[in-house]
Design an enzyme around this catalytic site. Structure first.
Site, PDB file in Angstrom:
ATOM      1  N   GLY A 207       0.738  -1.202   0.059  1.00  0.00           N
ATOM      2  CA  GLY A 207       0.031  -0.179   0.062  1.00  0.00           C
ATOM      3  C   GLY A 207       0.904   1.278  -0.159  1.00  0.00           C
ATOM      4  CB  SER A 208       2.900   2.732  -1.487  1.00  0.00           C
ATOM      5  OG  SER A 208       2.743   1.523  -2.364  1.00  0.00           O
TER       6      SER A 208
END
Length: 249
Positions: A207-208
């Site tokens: 997640g980013s």
């Protein structure tokens, strides 16, 4: 689309077929799978089954599908899979704006269009270069782990800035930003490397976000909320400045 799902050419949904798994994911998947087998052997089914599903999830997260890269020298392709979460006019970060120690120019401090792409844990997390050229700058900055969807994450989170330069003077800067769950940015390239458009340049775990800075006089060809595919979706074309409805945020 059915053929894409079978031959795994990477047109968005093809990421959910069974592509190659990046080595970063194989070692994690192997460890979790081994733990699942051990707990199953010990008849600890309440632990074994969740671990088995976790192993599959890890492998899915690190999937690495092939992509069909557009043959267009003007195209700036998406460096990440995910959703366009923000399009704004901002000054580039100092790491990309200023000239380096050797006097090589950066992006300058005039506001540029920034396209922010949010990657959820369900997206492919292999990042790719938006254009062909030389990695003229690669700067890692340690930081916090705020929600990557927040605007201030670009200034406060762990991040890595890259500048890719072409012989004709075109420079595209982009930033990999670690998120709330992501805790490590893994580079595949180093400063000075020559890269092809759509080449794999790194990944961010779990997640980013990736920010892309368009050159002056170039308008985005995507809108906020649009799903994009790394190495395939054209974010903009150099020198084309016709704004799409919904692209100005």
């Amino acid at each position: 689309m059915a053929n894409d799902l079978l031959d795994n050419k990477g047109r968005g949904e093809a990421g959910w077929s069974w592509p190659a798994i990046h080595p970063e994911g194989r070692k994690y998947g192997l460890v979790v799978a081994a733990a699942s087998l051990v707990t199953a052997f010990l008849a600890w089914e309440t632990i074994a089954w969740p671990l088995a599903f976790l192993a599959l999830g890890v492998l899915a997260f690190f999937r690495d599908p092939e992509r069909i890269v557009p043959h267009d020298e003007k195209a700036i392709v998406s460096p990440a899979d995910g959703m366009v979460s923000l399009i704004s006019e901002v000054e580039p970060p100092p790491e990309l704006a200023m000239a380096d120690a050797a006097g090589n120019p950066g992006l300058g401090d005039a506001p540029l269009t920034r396209i922010s792409i949010f990657m959820s844990v369900f997206d492919v997390h292999i990042n790719r270069t938006p254009i062909a050229g030389q990695v003229s700058r690669l700067i890692y900055v340690p930081g916090k782990f705020l929600n990557a969807d927040l605007d201030k994450a670009s200034e406060e989170n762990e991040r890595q800035h890259l500048l890719v330069s072409r012989p004709d003077g075109l420079q595209i800067g982009f930033t990999q930003i670690a998120g709330l769950v992501a805790r490590r940015i893994v580079p595949f390239v180093k400063q000075g490397d020559i890269v092809a458009v759509g080449q794999r340049i790194g990944l961010i775990r779990f997640g980013s976000r990736v920010d892309v800075y368009l050159p002056a006089g170039t308008a985005p060809a995507v809108i906020k909320g649009q799903k994009v595919v790394a190495g395939e979706t054209v974010l903009a074309r150099v020198g084309e400045n016709r704004l799409l409805e919904g692209s100005a945020q």
